[in-house]
Design an enzyme around this catalytic site. Structure first.
Site, mmCIF file in Angstrom:
data_model
loop_
_atom_site.group_PDB
_atom_site.id
_atom_site.type_symbol
_atom_site.label_atom_id
_atom_site.label_comp_id
_atom_site.label_asym_id
_atom_site.label_seq_id
_atom_site.Cartn_x
_atom_site.Cartn_y
_atom_site.Cartn_z
ATOM 1 N N ASP A 20 62.654 51.173 -24.232
ATOM 2 C CA ASP A 20 63.651 50.106 -24.484
ATOM 3 C C ASP A 20 64.934 50.995 -24.019
ATOM 4 O O ASP A 20 64.980 51.951 -23.871
ATOM 5 C CB ASP A 20 63.684 49.628 -25.716
HETATM 6 C C1 BGC Z 1 66.408 44.885 -26.127
HETATM 7 C C2 BGC Z 1 65.019 44.576 -25.243
HETATM 8 C C3 BGC Z 1 65.831 44.030 -23.773
HETATM 9 C C4 BGC Z 1 66.493 45.371 -23.467
HETATM 10 C C5 BGC Z 1 67.253 45.117 -21.979
HETATM 11 C C6 BGC Z 1 67.273 46.215 -25.693
HETATM 12 O O1 BGC Z 1 68.370 46.069 -26.171
HETATM 13 O O2 BGC Z 1 65.856 45.710 -27.468
HETATM 14 O O3 BGC Z 1 64.244 43.415 -25.887
HETATM 15 O O4 BGC Z 1 64.780 43.801 -23.095
HETATM 16 O O5 BGC Z 1 67.616 45.707 -24.226
HETATM 17 O O6 BGC Z 1 68.273 44.060 -22.026
#
Ligand code: BGC
Length: 737
Positions: free
Chosen positions: A267
Site C-alpha cells: 500500500d
Molecule cells: C489506500 C489504498 C489505495 C492507495 C492508492 C492508500 O492510502 O489504503 O486502498 O488503493 O492509497 O490510492
C-alpha cells in the site's frame, strides 16, 4: 473463452517470454519494474520521462489524462532499452465517471449481476483514460462501523463478500484481460485490516490464525480463484508483523498454499512505514523485510529503488528472488496484452453508452437502499393524495455528497439529486417546499431550523435527507460517536413536533445509531451513498415505482458499546436467554452478585442488535414455507438439495433476497451460531409463489480446524431459510462418516 489446453499453452509461451526478457535485464532495470510511482496529474516532467526511458519504473498511479498516459507508454515502449510497458493504476472503487453506490451499498443489493455490471462499466470508463489496473475490490471483513473504511467493504460476512468479490472481479477483468476495455483487479488489503482496534484506521490488528482463515482470508481466496491479477498488502500490523513484511501471509498463505501467480503491491508507502511501525530501523531494512516477505512492487516510497541493488550486492537478497518479483509483474503485463497494445485509442474517451451507464447506476442505487422502518405502511407515497411535500436536509440536493468516498474521477455534473427527482416525479399540482436547514450534516447552528419548521407546517408530509457527508467515512475518517453528526438529531426533534408524517432518508458511509431516531419518524430508508443516480433511485422507491429490496450486509448496533456486533458470532459457554437477562434498573440494592443466570449480556442495553444482518423491509410481504431437504444424512463430498416455497403475500410486485443459513452444532473448534451459505434475489408478483432451491455441497461446510487445515467434520447441522439472519424456518441434517 479459451479451452484449458489453450490457456496452458499460452501460459507456457508467456513464461518463456518472461524468462527471455529477464535474461536481458540489468539489476537496475529489474528493480525499476518493482517501482510504482505517483504521477503529477496531467503533467510529464523531464525527470519522469527520463526515469521511464531508463527503465526505472514499472508502473504509475493516479494519471487519468489519456494523452499523458499514452505518451508515458510510448516512452516506455520506444525509448527504454527493453520496451516494457507500464502498469497504470487508479482507485476505481465504485465507479469512474459514473458513480455507483459505495461498496457497502453495492453489497446491500445482494445482486451479483448488478455488482458485476458496475465492475464492467467502471472498467470500460476507466480504461478509456488509459488505466489498466484498479486498486479494487477492497475485501476487508468489517465488523466495526466506527472504522471509516467499512464504507469501502462488502460488510461483515465472508460468504457474501466472496460472492460479490467474484462478481466485481469478473466485471473489471472481463472474459479476456487483453480486451481494451478490461482492467486488472487488485484484492486488498491483505490482510485483516478490518479488525483495526477500536475501529481506528491503520491501527493494530490481532487475529488468531483460526479466525483469520475462517473469516478474514476467505474473500481473498475467492478473489484469487476468480483470477484477480494482484493483491495489495494492508497498512496494518497483524499479530505483531506489519502486513507488508508478513512472511506468513505473503509466502506461506498466498504463494505456498494458494499458489498465487499474480503480483503483490504494497500500500502507499507501507514499506517505508515498516520503520514507523518499529519493525525496522531504516529504509534499507524495510526494503529487505518487504522483499523477503514477497512484496513485488512498492507503491510510492522508494526503499526498493534506493536499497535493493545494495542488498543484492551484499547477497542478503538473491538475484533469483528479484527475478521472481519481476516475473510476477511482467506476467500481469503480458496478461493485459500491454506489450501488443500499450496505447489507448483516444476516441474511446467518454465512449460506451452513457445513458446505459446511468441506467445501471440507477438500478444499483435502487437495489442498494434498505427500508428499515415503515410504520403503518406510510411508504410508498401516493402522488394523488399529496398536495404538498416538504423536502428538508443538507443531503436532499447536494450533487457531490451523494457520491460517497473514493470518487476521484466521479463526474458530479452527472449527479441527479433527490430534490430534482422528487420534483420530476410528482404531479404538477403537488407543491414541493425545499429547505436545506443545515449547511452540512455537521452544522451546529439552529439557523435553518425556523425555515424548516415553516415548510413542514405548510406541507402534508416531510421527507428528510440526513446522515453523513461523503468525507465522514472512508480512509482515515473514523468516528467514535455514531450518532448523526452536528445538530441533526435536534432538527428531527423540532420537525417531529409539527406532528406531520416524517420519511427519513439517510445517506451515510456506515451504520449510524438509530435507536432513538426511529421512534420519532414514520419511515427510514437507508440509502448509504447511492452515487450519481441517487435522486431517481430514491424517488422511484418513495413513490412505489419500485419496492425496496436491499438487505443489510452489516449488523446495526444499538450503541457503540455493543461493537463489534455481528450475526455470525460464537455461542460462548454461557449464552444469554430471555430469562437470564436482567436490566440495570431492576436490580434492587443489596442484590447478590450471582442473582442473574451469569450469562453473556449487557446490563444496560438490549442484547440484540437494532437491525440484524440480512434485514430489510419491502412494500410487500413474503412467506417462506414447505422447507424440504432431499436427504438428511450425507457423506463428505455429497450435497443436499434444499427446496422451499417463497410466496409474495403482499400487494406489491417486489424482489426478495431469500437467504440460507446453517449452524454446525459441534466442531473441533467452536463454530458460529449462524453462517450464510447461499442467497437468491427473486422478483415475485403479488400473490405469486416460487419454488426456490439451493444445492449445499459439504465443501461449503468445511472450515479450518485445529491444525489450520480445511476440514469437513461429521456431525449435525441446523439449516434455516428466510429473508434475514434472524429467521426461524429450520431443518436439520447430518454429515456422516
Ligand atoms: C489506500 C489504498 C489505495 C492507495 C492508492 C492508500 O492510502 O489504503 O486502498 O488503493 O492509497 O490510492
Amino acid at each position: 473463452m479459451e479451452t484449458s489446453e489453450e490457456t496452458a499453452k499460452e501460459s507456457t509461451t508467456v513464461e518463456k517470454k518472461i524468462t527471455k526478457l529477464i535474461q536481458q535485464m540489468t539489476v537496475d532495470e529489474k528493480i525499476g519494474q518493482l517501482s510504482l510511482v505517483n504521477s503529477i496529474y496531467g503533467k510529464i516532467s523531464k525527470s519522469l520521462k527520463q526515469t521511464i526511458a531508463d527503465g526505472k519504473i514499472g508502473g504509475i498511479l493516479n494519471e487519468v489524462d489519456v494523452n499523458v498516459v499514452n505518451e508515458l507508454q510510448r516512452i516506455a515502449r520506444e525509448e527504454s532499452r527493453l520496451g516494457i510497458p507500464l502498469l497504470v493504476g487508479r482507485d476505481v472503487i465504485h465507479g469512474f465517471k459514473t458513480i455507483f453506490p459505495i461498496p457497502l451499498g453495492l453489497s446491500s443489493t445482494w445482486n451479483t449481476e448488478i455488482v458485476k455490471q458496475c465492475g464492467r462499466i467502471s472498467a470500460r470508463e476507466a480504461s478509456a483514460a488509459g488505466i489498466n489496473w484498479t486498486f479494487a475490490p477492497m475485501l476487508d471483513i468489517s465488523r466495526d462501523p466506527r472504522w471509516g473504511r467499512i464504507a469501502e467493504s462488502f460488510g461483515e460476512d465472508p460468504y457474501l463478500s466472496c460472492e460479490l468479490a467474484k462478481a466485481i472481479i469478473s466485471g473489471f477483468q472481463g472474459d479476456d484481460l487483453r480486451n481494451p476495455d478490461c482492467i486488472a483487479a487488485c484484492a486488498k488489503h491483505f490482510a485483516g485490516y478490518g479488525a483495526s482496534e477500536g475501529g481506528k484506521d491503520y491501527n493494530t490488528t490481532n487475529i488468531p490464525e483460526n479466525e483469520l482463515r475462517n473469516v478474514y482470508l476467505r474473500p481473498f481466496k475467492a478473489a484469487l480463484d476468480a483470477g484477480a491479477v494482484s493483491v495489495m498488502t494492508s497498512f496494518s500490523d497483524l499479530n505483531g508483523i506489519p502486513a507488508s513484511a508478513n512472511v506468513f501471509l505473503l509466502k506461506q498463505i498466498l504463494r505456498h498454499e494458494w499458489h498465487f501467480e499474480g503480483f503483490v503491491v504494497s500500500d502507499w508507502e507501507s514499506i517505508s512505514q515498516l520503520s514507523v511501525h518499529g519493525l525496522t530501523a531504516n529504509n534499507r531494512e524495510a526494503a529487505y523485510e518487504a522483499a523477503n516477505a514477497g512484496v513485488d512492487m512498492e507503491m510510492v516510497s522508494r526503499t526498493y529503488a534506493d536499497h535493493l541493488a545494495d542488498l543484492v550486492r551484499e547477497e542478503r537478497i538473491s538475484e533469483d528472488q528479484i527475478d521472481i518479483m519481476v516475473s510476477n509483474i511482467l506476467r500481469a503485463k503480458f496478461r493485459l496484452g500491454l506489450f501488443d497494445t500499450p496505447l489507448t485509442k483516444t476516441d474511446r474517451a467518454g465512449n460506451g453508452k452513457p445513458h446505459k451507464h446511468l441506467e445501471a447506476a440507477k438500478q444499483s442505487a435502487t437495489q442498494s437502499c434498505v427500508l428499515l422502518e415503515n410504520r403503518h405502511g406510510i411508504l410508498p407515497l401516493s402522488k394523488k393524495e399529496l398536495s404538498s411535500i416538504a423536502v428538508i436536509g443538507p443531503l436532499a440536493d447536494d450533487p457531490y455528497e451523494q457520491l460517497g468516498t473514493w470518487i476521484f474521477d466521479g463526474d458530479r455534473d452527472l449527479s441527479q439529486t433527490p430534490l430534482n427527482a422528487i420534483k420530476a416525479i410528482v404531479d404538477d399540482s403537488t407543491e414541493i417546499h425545499f429547505c436545506r436547514a443545515m449547511e452540512t450534516t455537521r452544522s451546529k447552528t439552529r439557523k435553518g431550523f425556523g425555515e424548516a419548521i415553516k415548510v413542514s407546517e405548510k406541507s402534508d408530509l416531510i421527507i428528510l435527507f440526513l446522515g453523513e457527508e461523503s468525507v465522514l467515512s472512508g480512509e482515515a475518517h473514523c468516528r467514535a460517536d455514531l450518532n448523526m453528526p452536528g445538530n441533526q438529531n435536534e432538527l428531527i426533534d423540532e420537525i417531529a413536533k409539527t406532528g406531520k408524517p416524517i420519511i427519513l432518508v439517510i445517506m451515510a458511509g456506515r451504520p449510524l445509531l438509530l435507536e432513538e431516531i426511529r421512534k420519532k419518524v414514520d419511515s427510514i430508508l437507508y440509502a448509504w451513498h447511492p452515487g450519481t443516480m441517487a435522486g431517481p433511485a430514491i424517488a422511484d422507491l418513495l413513490f412505489g415505482i419500485e419496492s425496496p429490496s436491499g438487505k443489510l450486509p452489516v449488523t446495526f448496533p444499538r450503541a457503540v458499546g455493543q461493537i463489534p456486533i455481528y450475526y455470525n458470532h460464537k455461542n460462548t459457554g454461557r449464552p444469554a436467554t430471555d430469562e437470564s437477562i436482567i436490566k440495570i434498573d431492576d436490580i434492587k440494592p443489596g442484590t447478590p452478585q450471582h442473582s442473574s443466570g451469569d450469562t453473556s449480556f449487557y446490563l444496560d442495553i438490549d442484547n440484540l442488535p437494532l437491525y440484524p444482518f440480512g434485514y430489510g423491509l419491502s412494500y410487500s410481504e413474503f412467506k417462506y414455507s414447505h422447507l424440504k431437504l432431499d436427504k438428511h444424512r450425507i457423506k463428505s463430498g455429497e450435497s443436499i438439495k434444499i427446496n422451499f416455497d417463497l410466496t409474495n403475500t403482499g400487494r406489491f410486485e417486489a424482489e426478495e433476497v431469500a437467504q440460507l443459513y446453517i449452524r454446525d452444532l459441534v466442531g473441533s473448534v467452536t463454530r458460529p451460531v449462524k453462517e450464510l451459505k447461499g442467497f437468491k434475489k427473486v422478483r415475485l408478483r403479488a400473490g405469486e409463489t416460487a419454488s426456490i432451491s439451493f444445492e449445499l455441497a459439504t465443501d461449503y461446510l468445511a472450515f479450518y480446524g485445529r491444525d489450520s487445515k480445511l476440514i469437513t467434520e461429521p456431525g449435525k447441522f441446523h439449516l434455516w431459510v428466510g429473508g434475514c439472519s434472524d429467521t426461524d424456518l429450520c431443518a436439520e441434517f447430518e454429515i456422516i462418516e
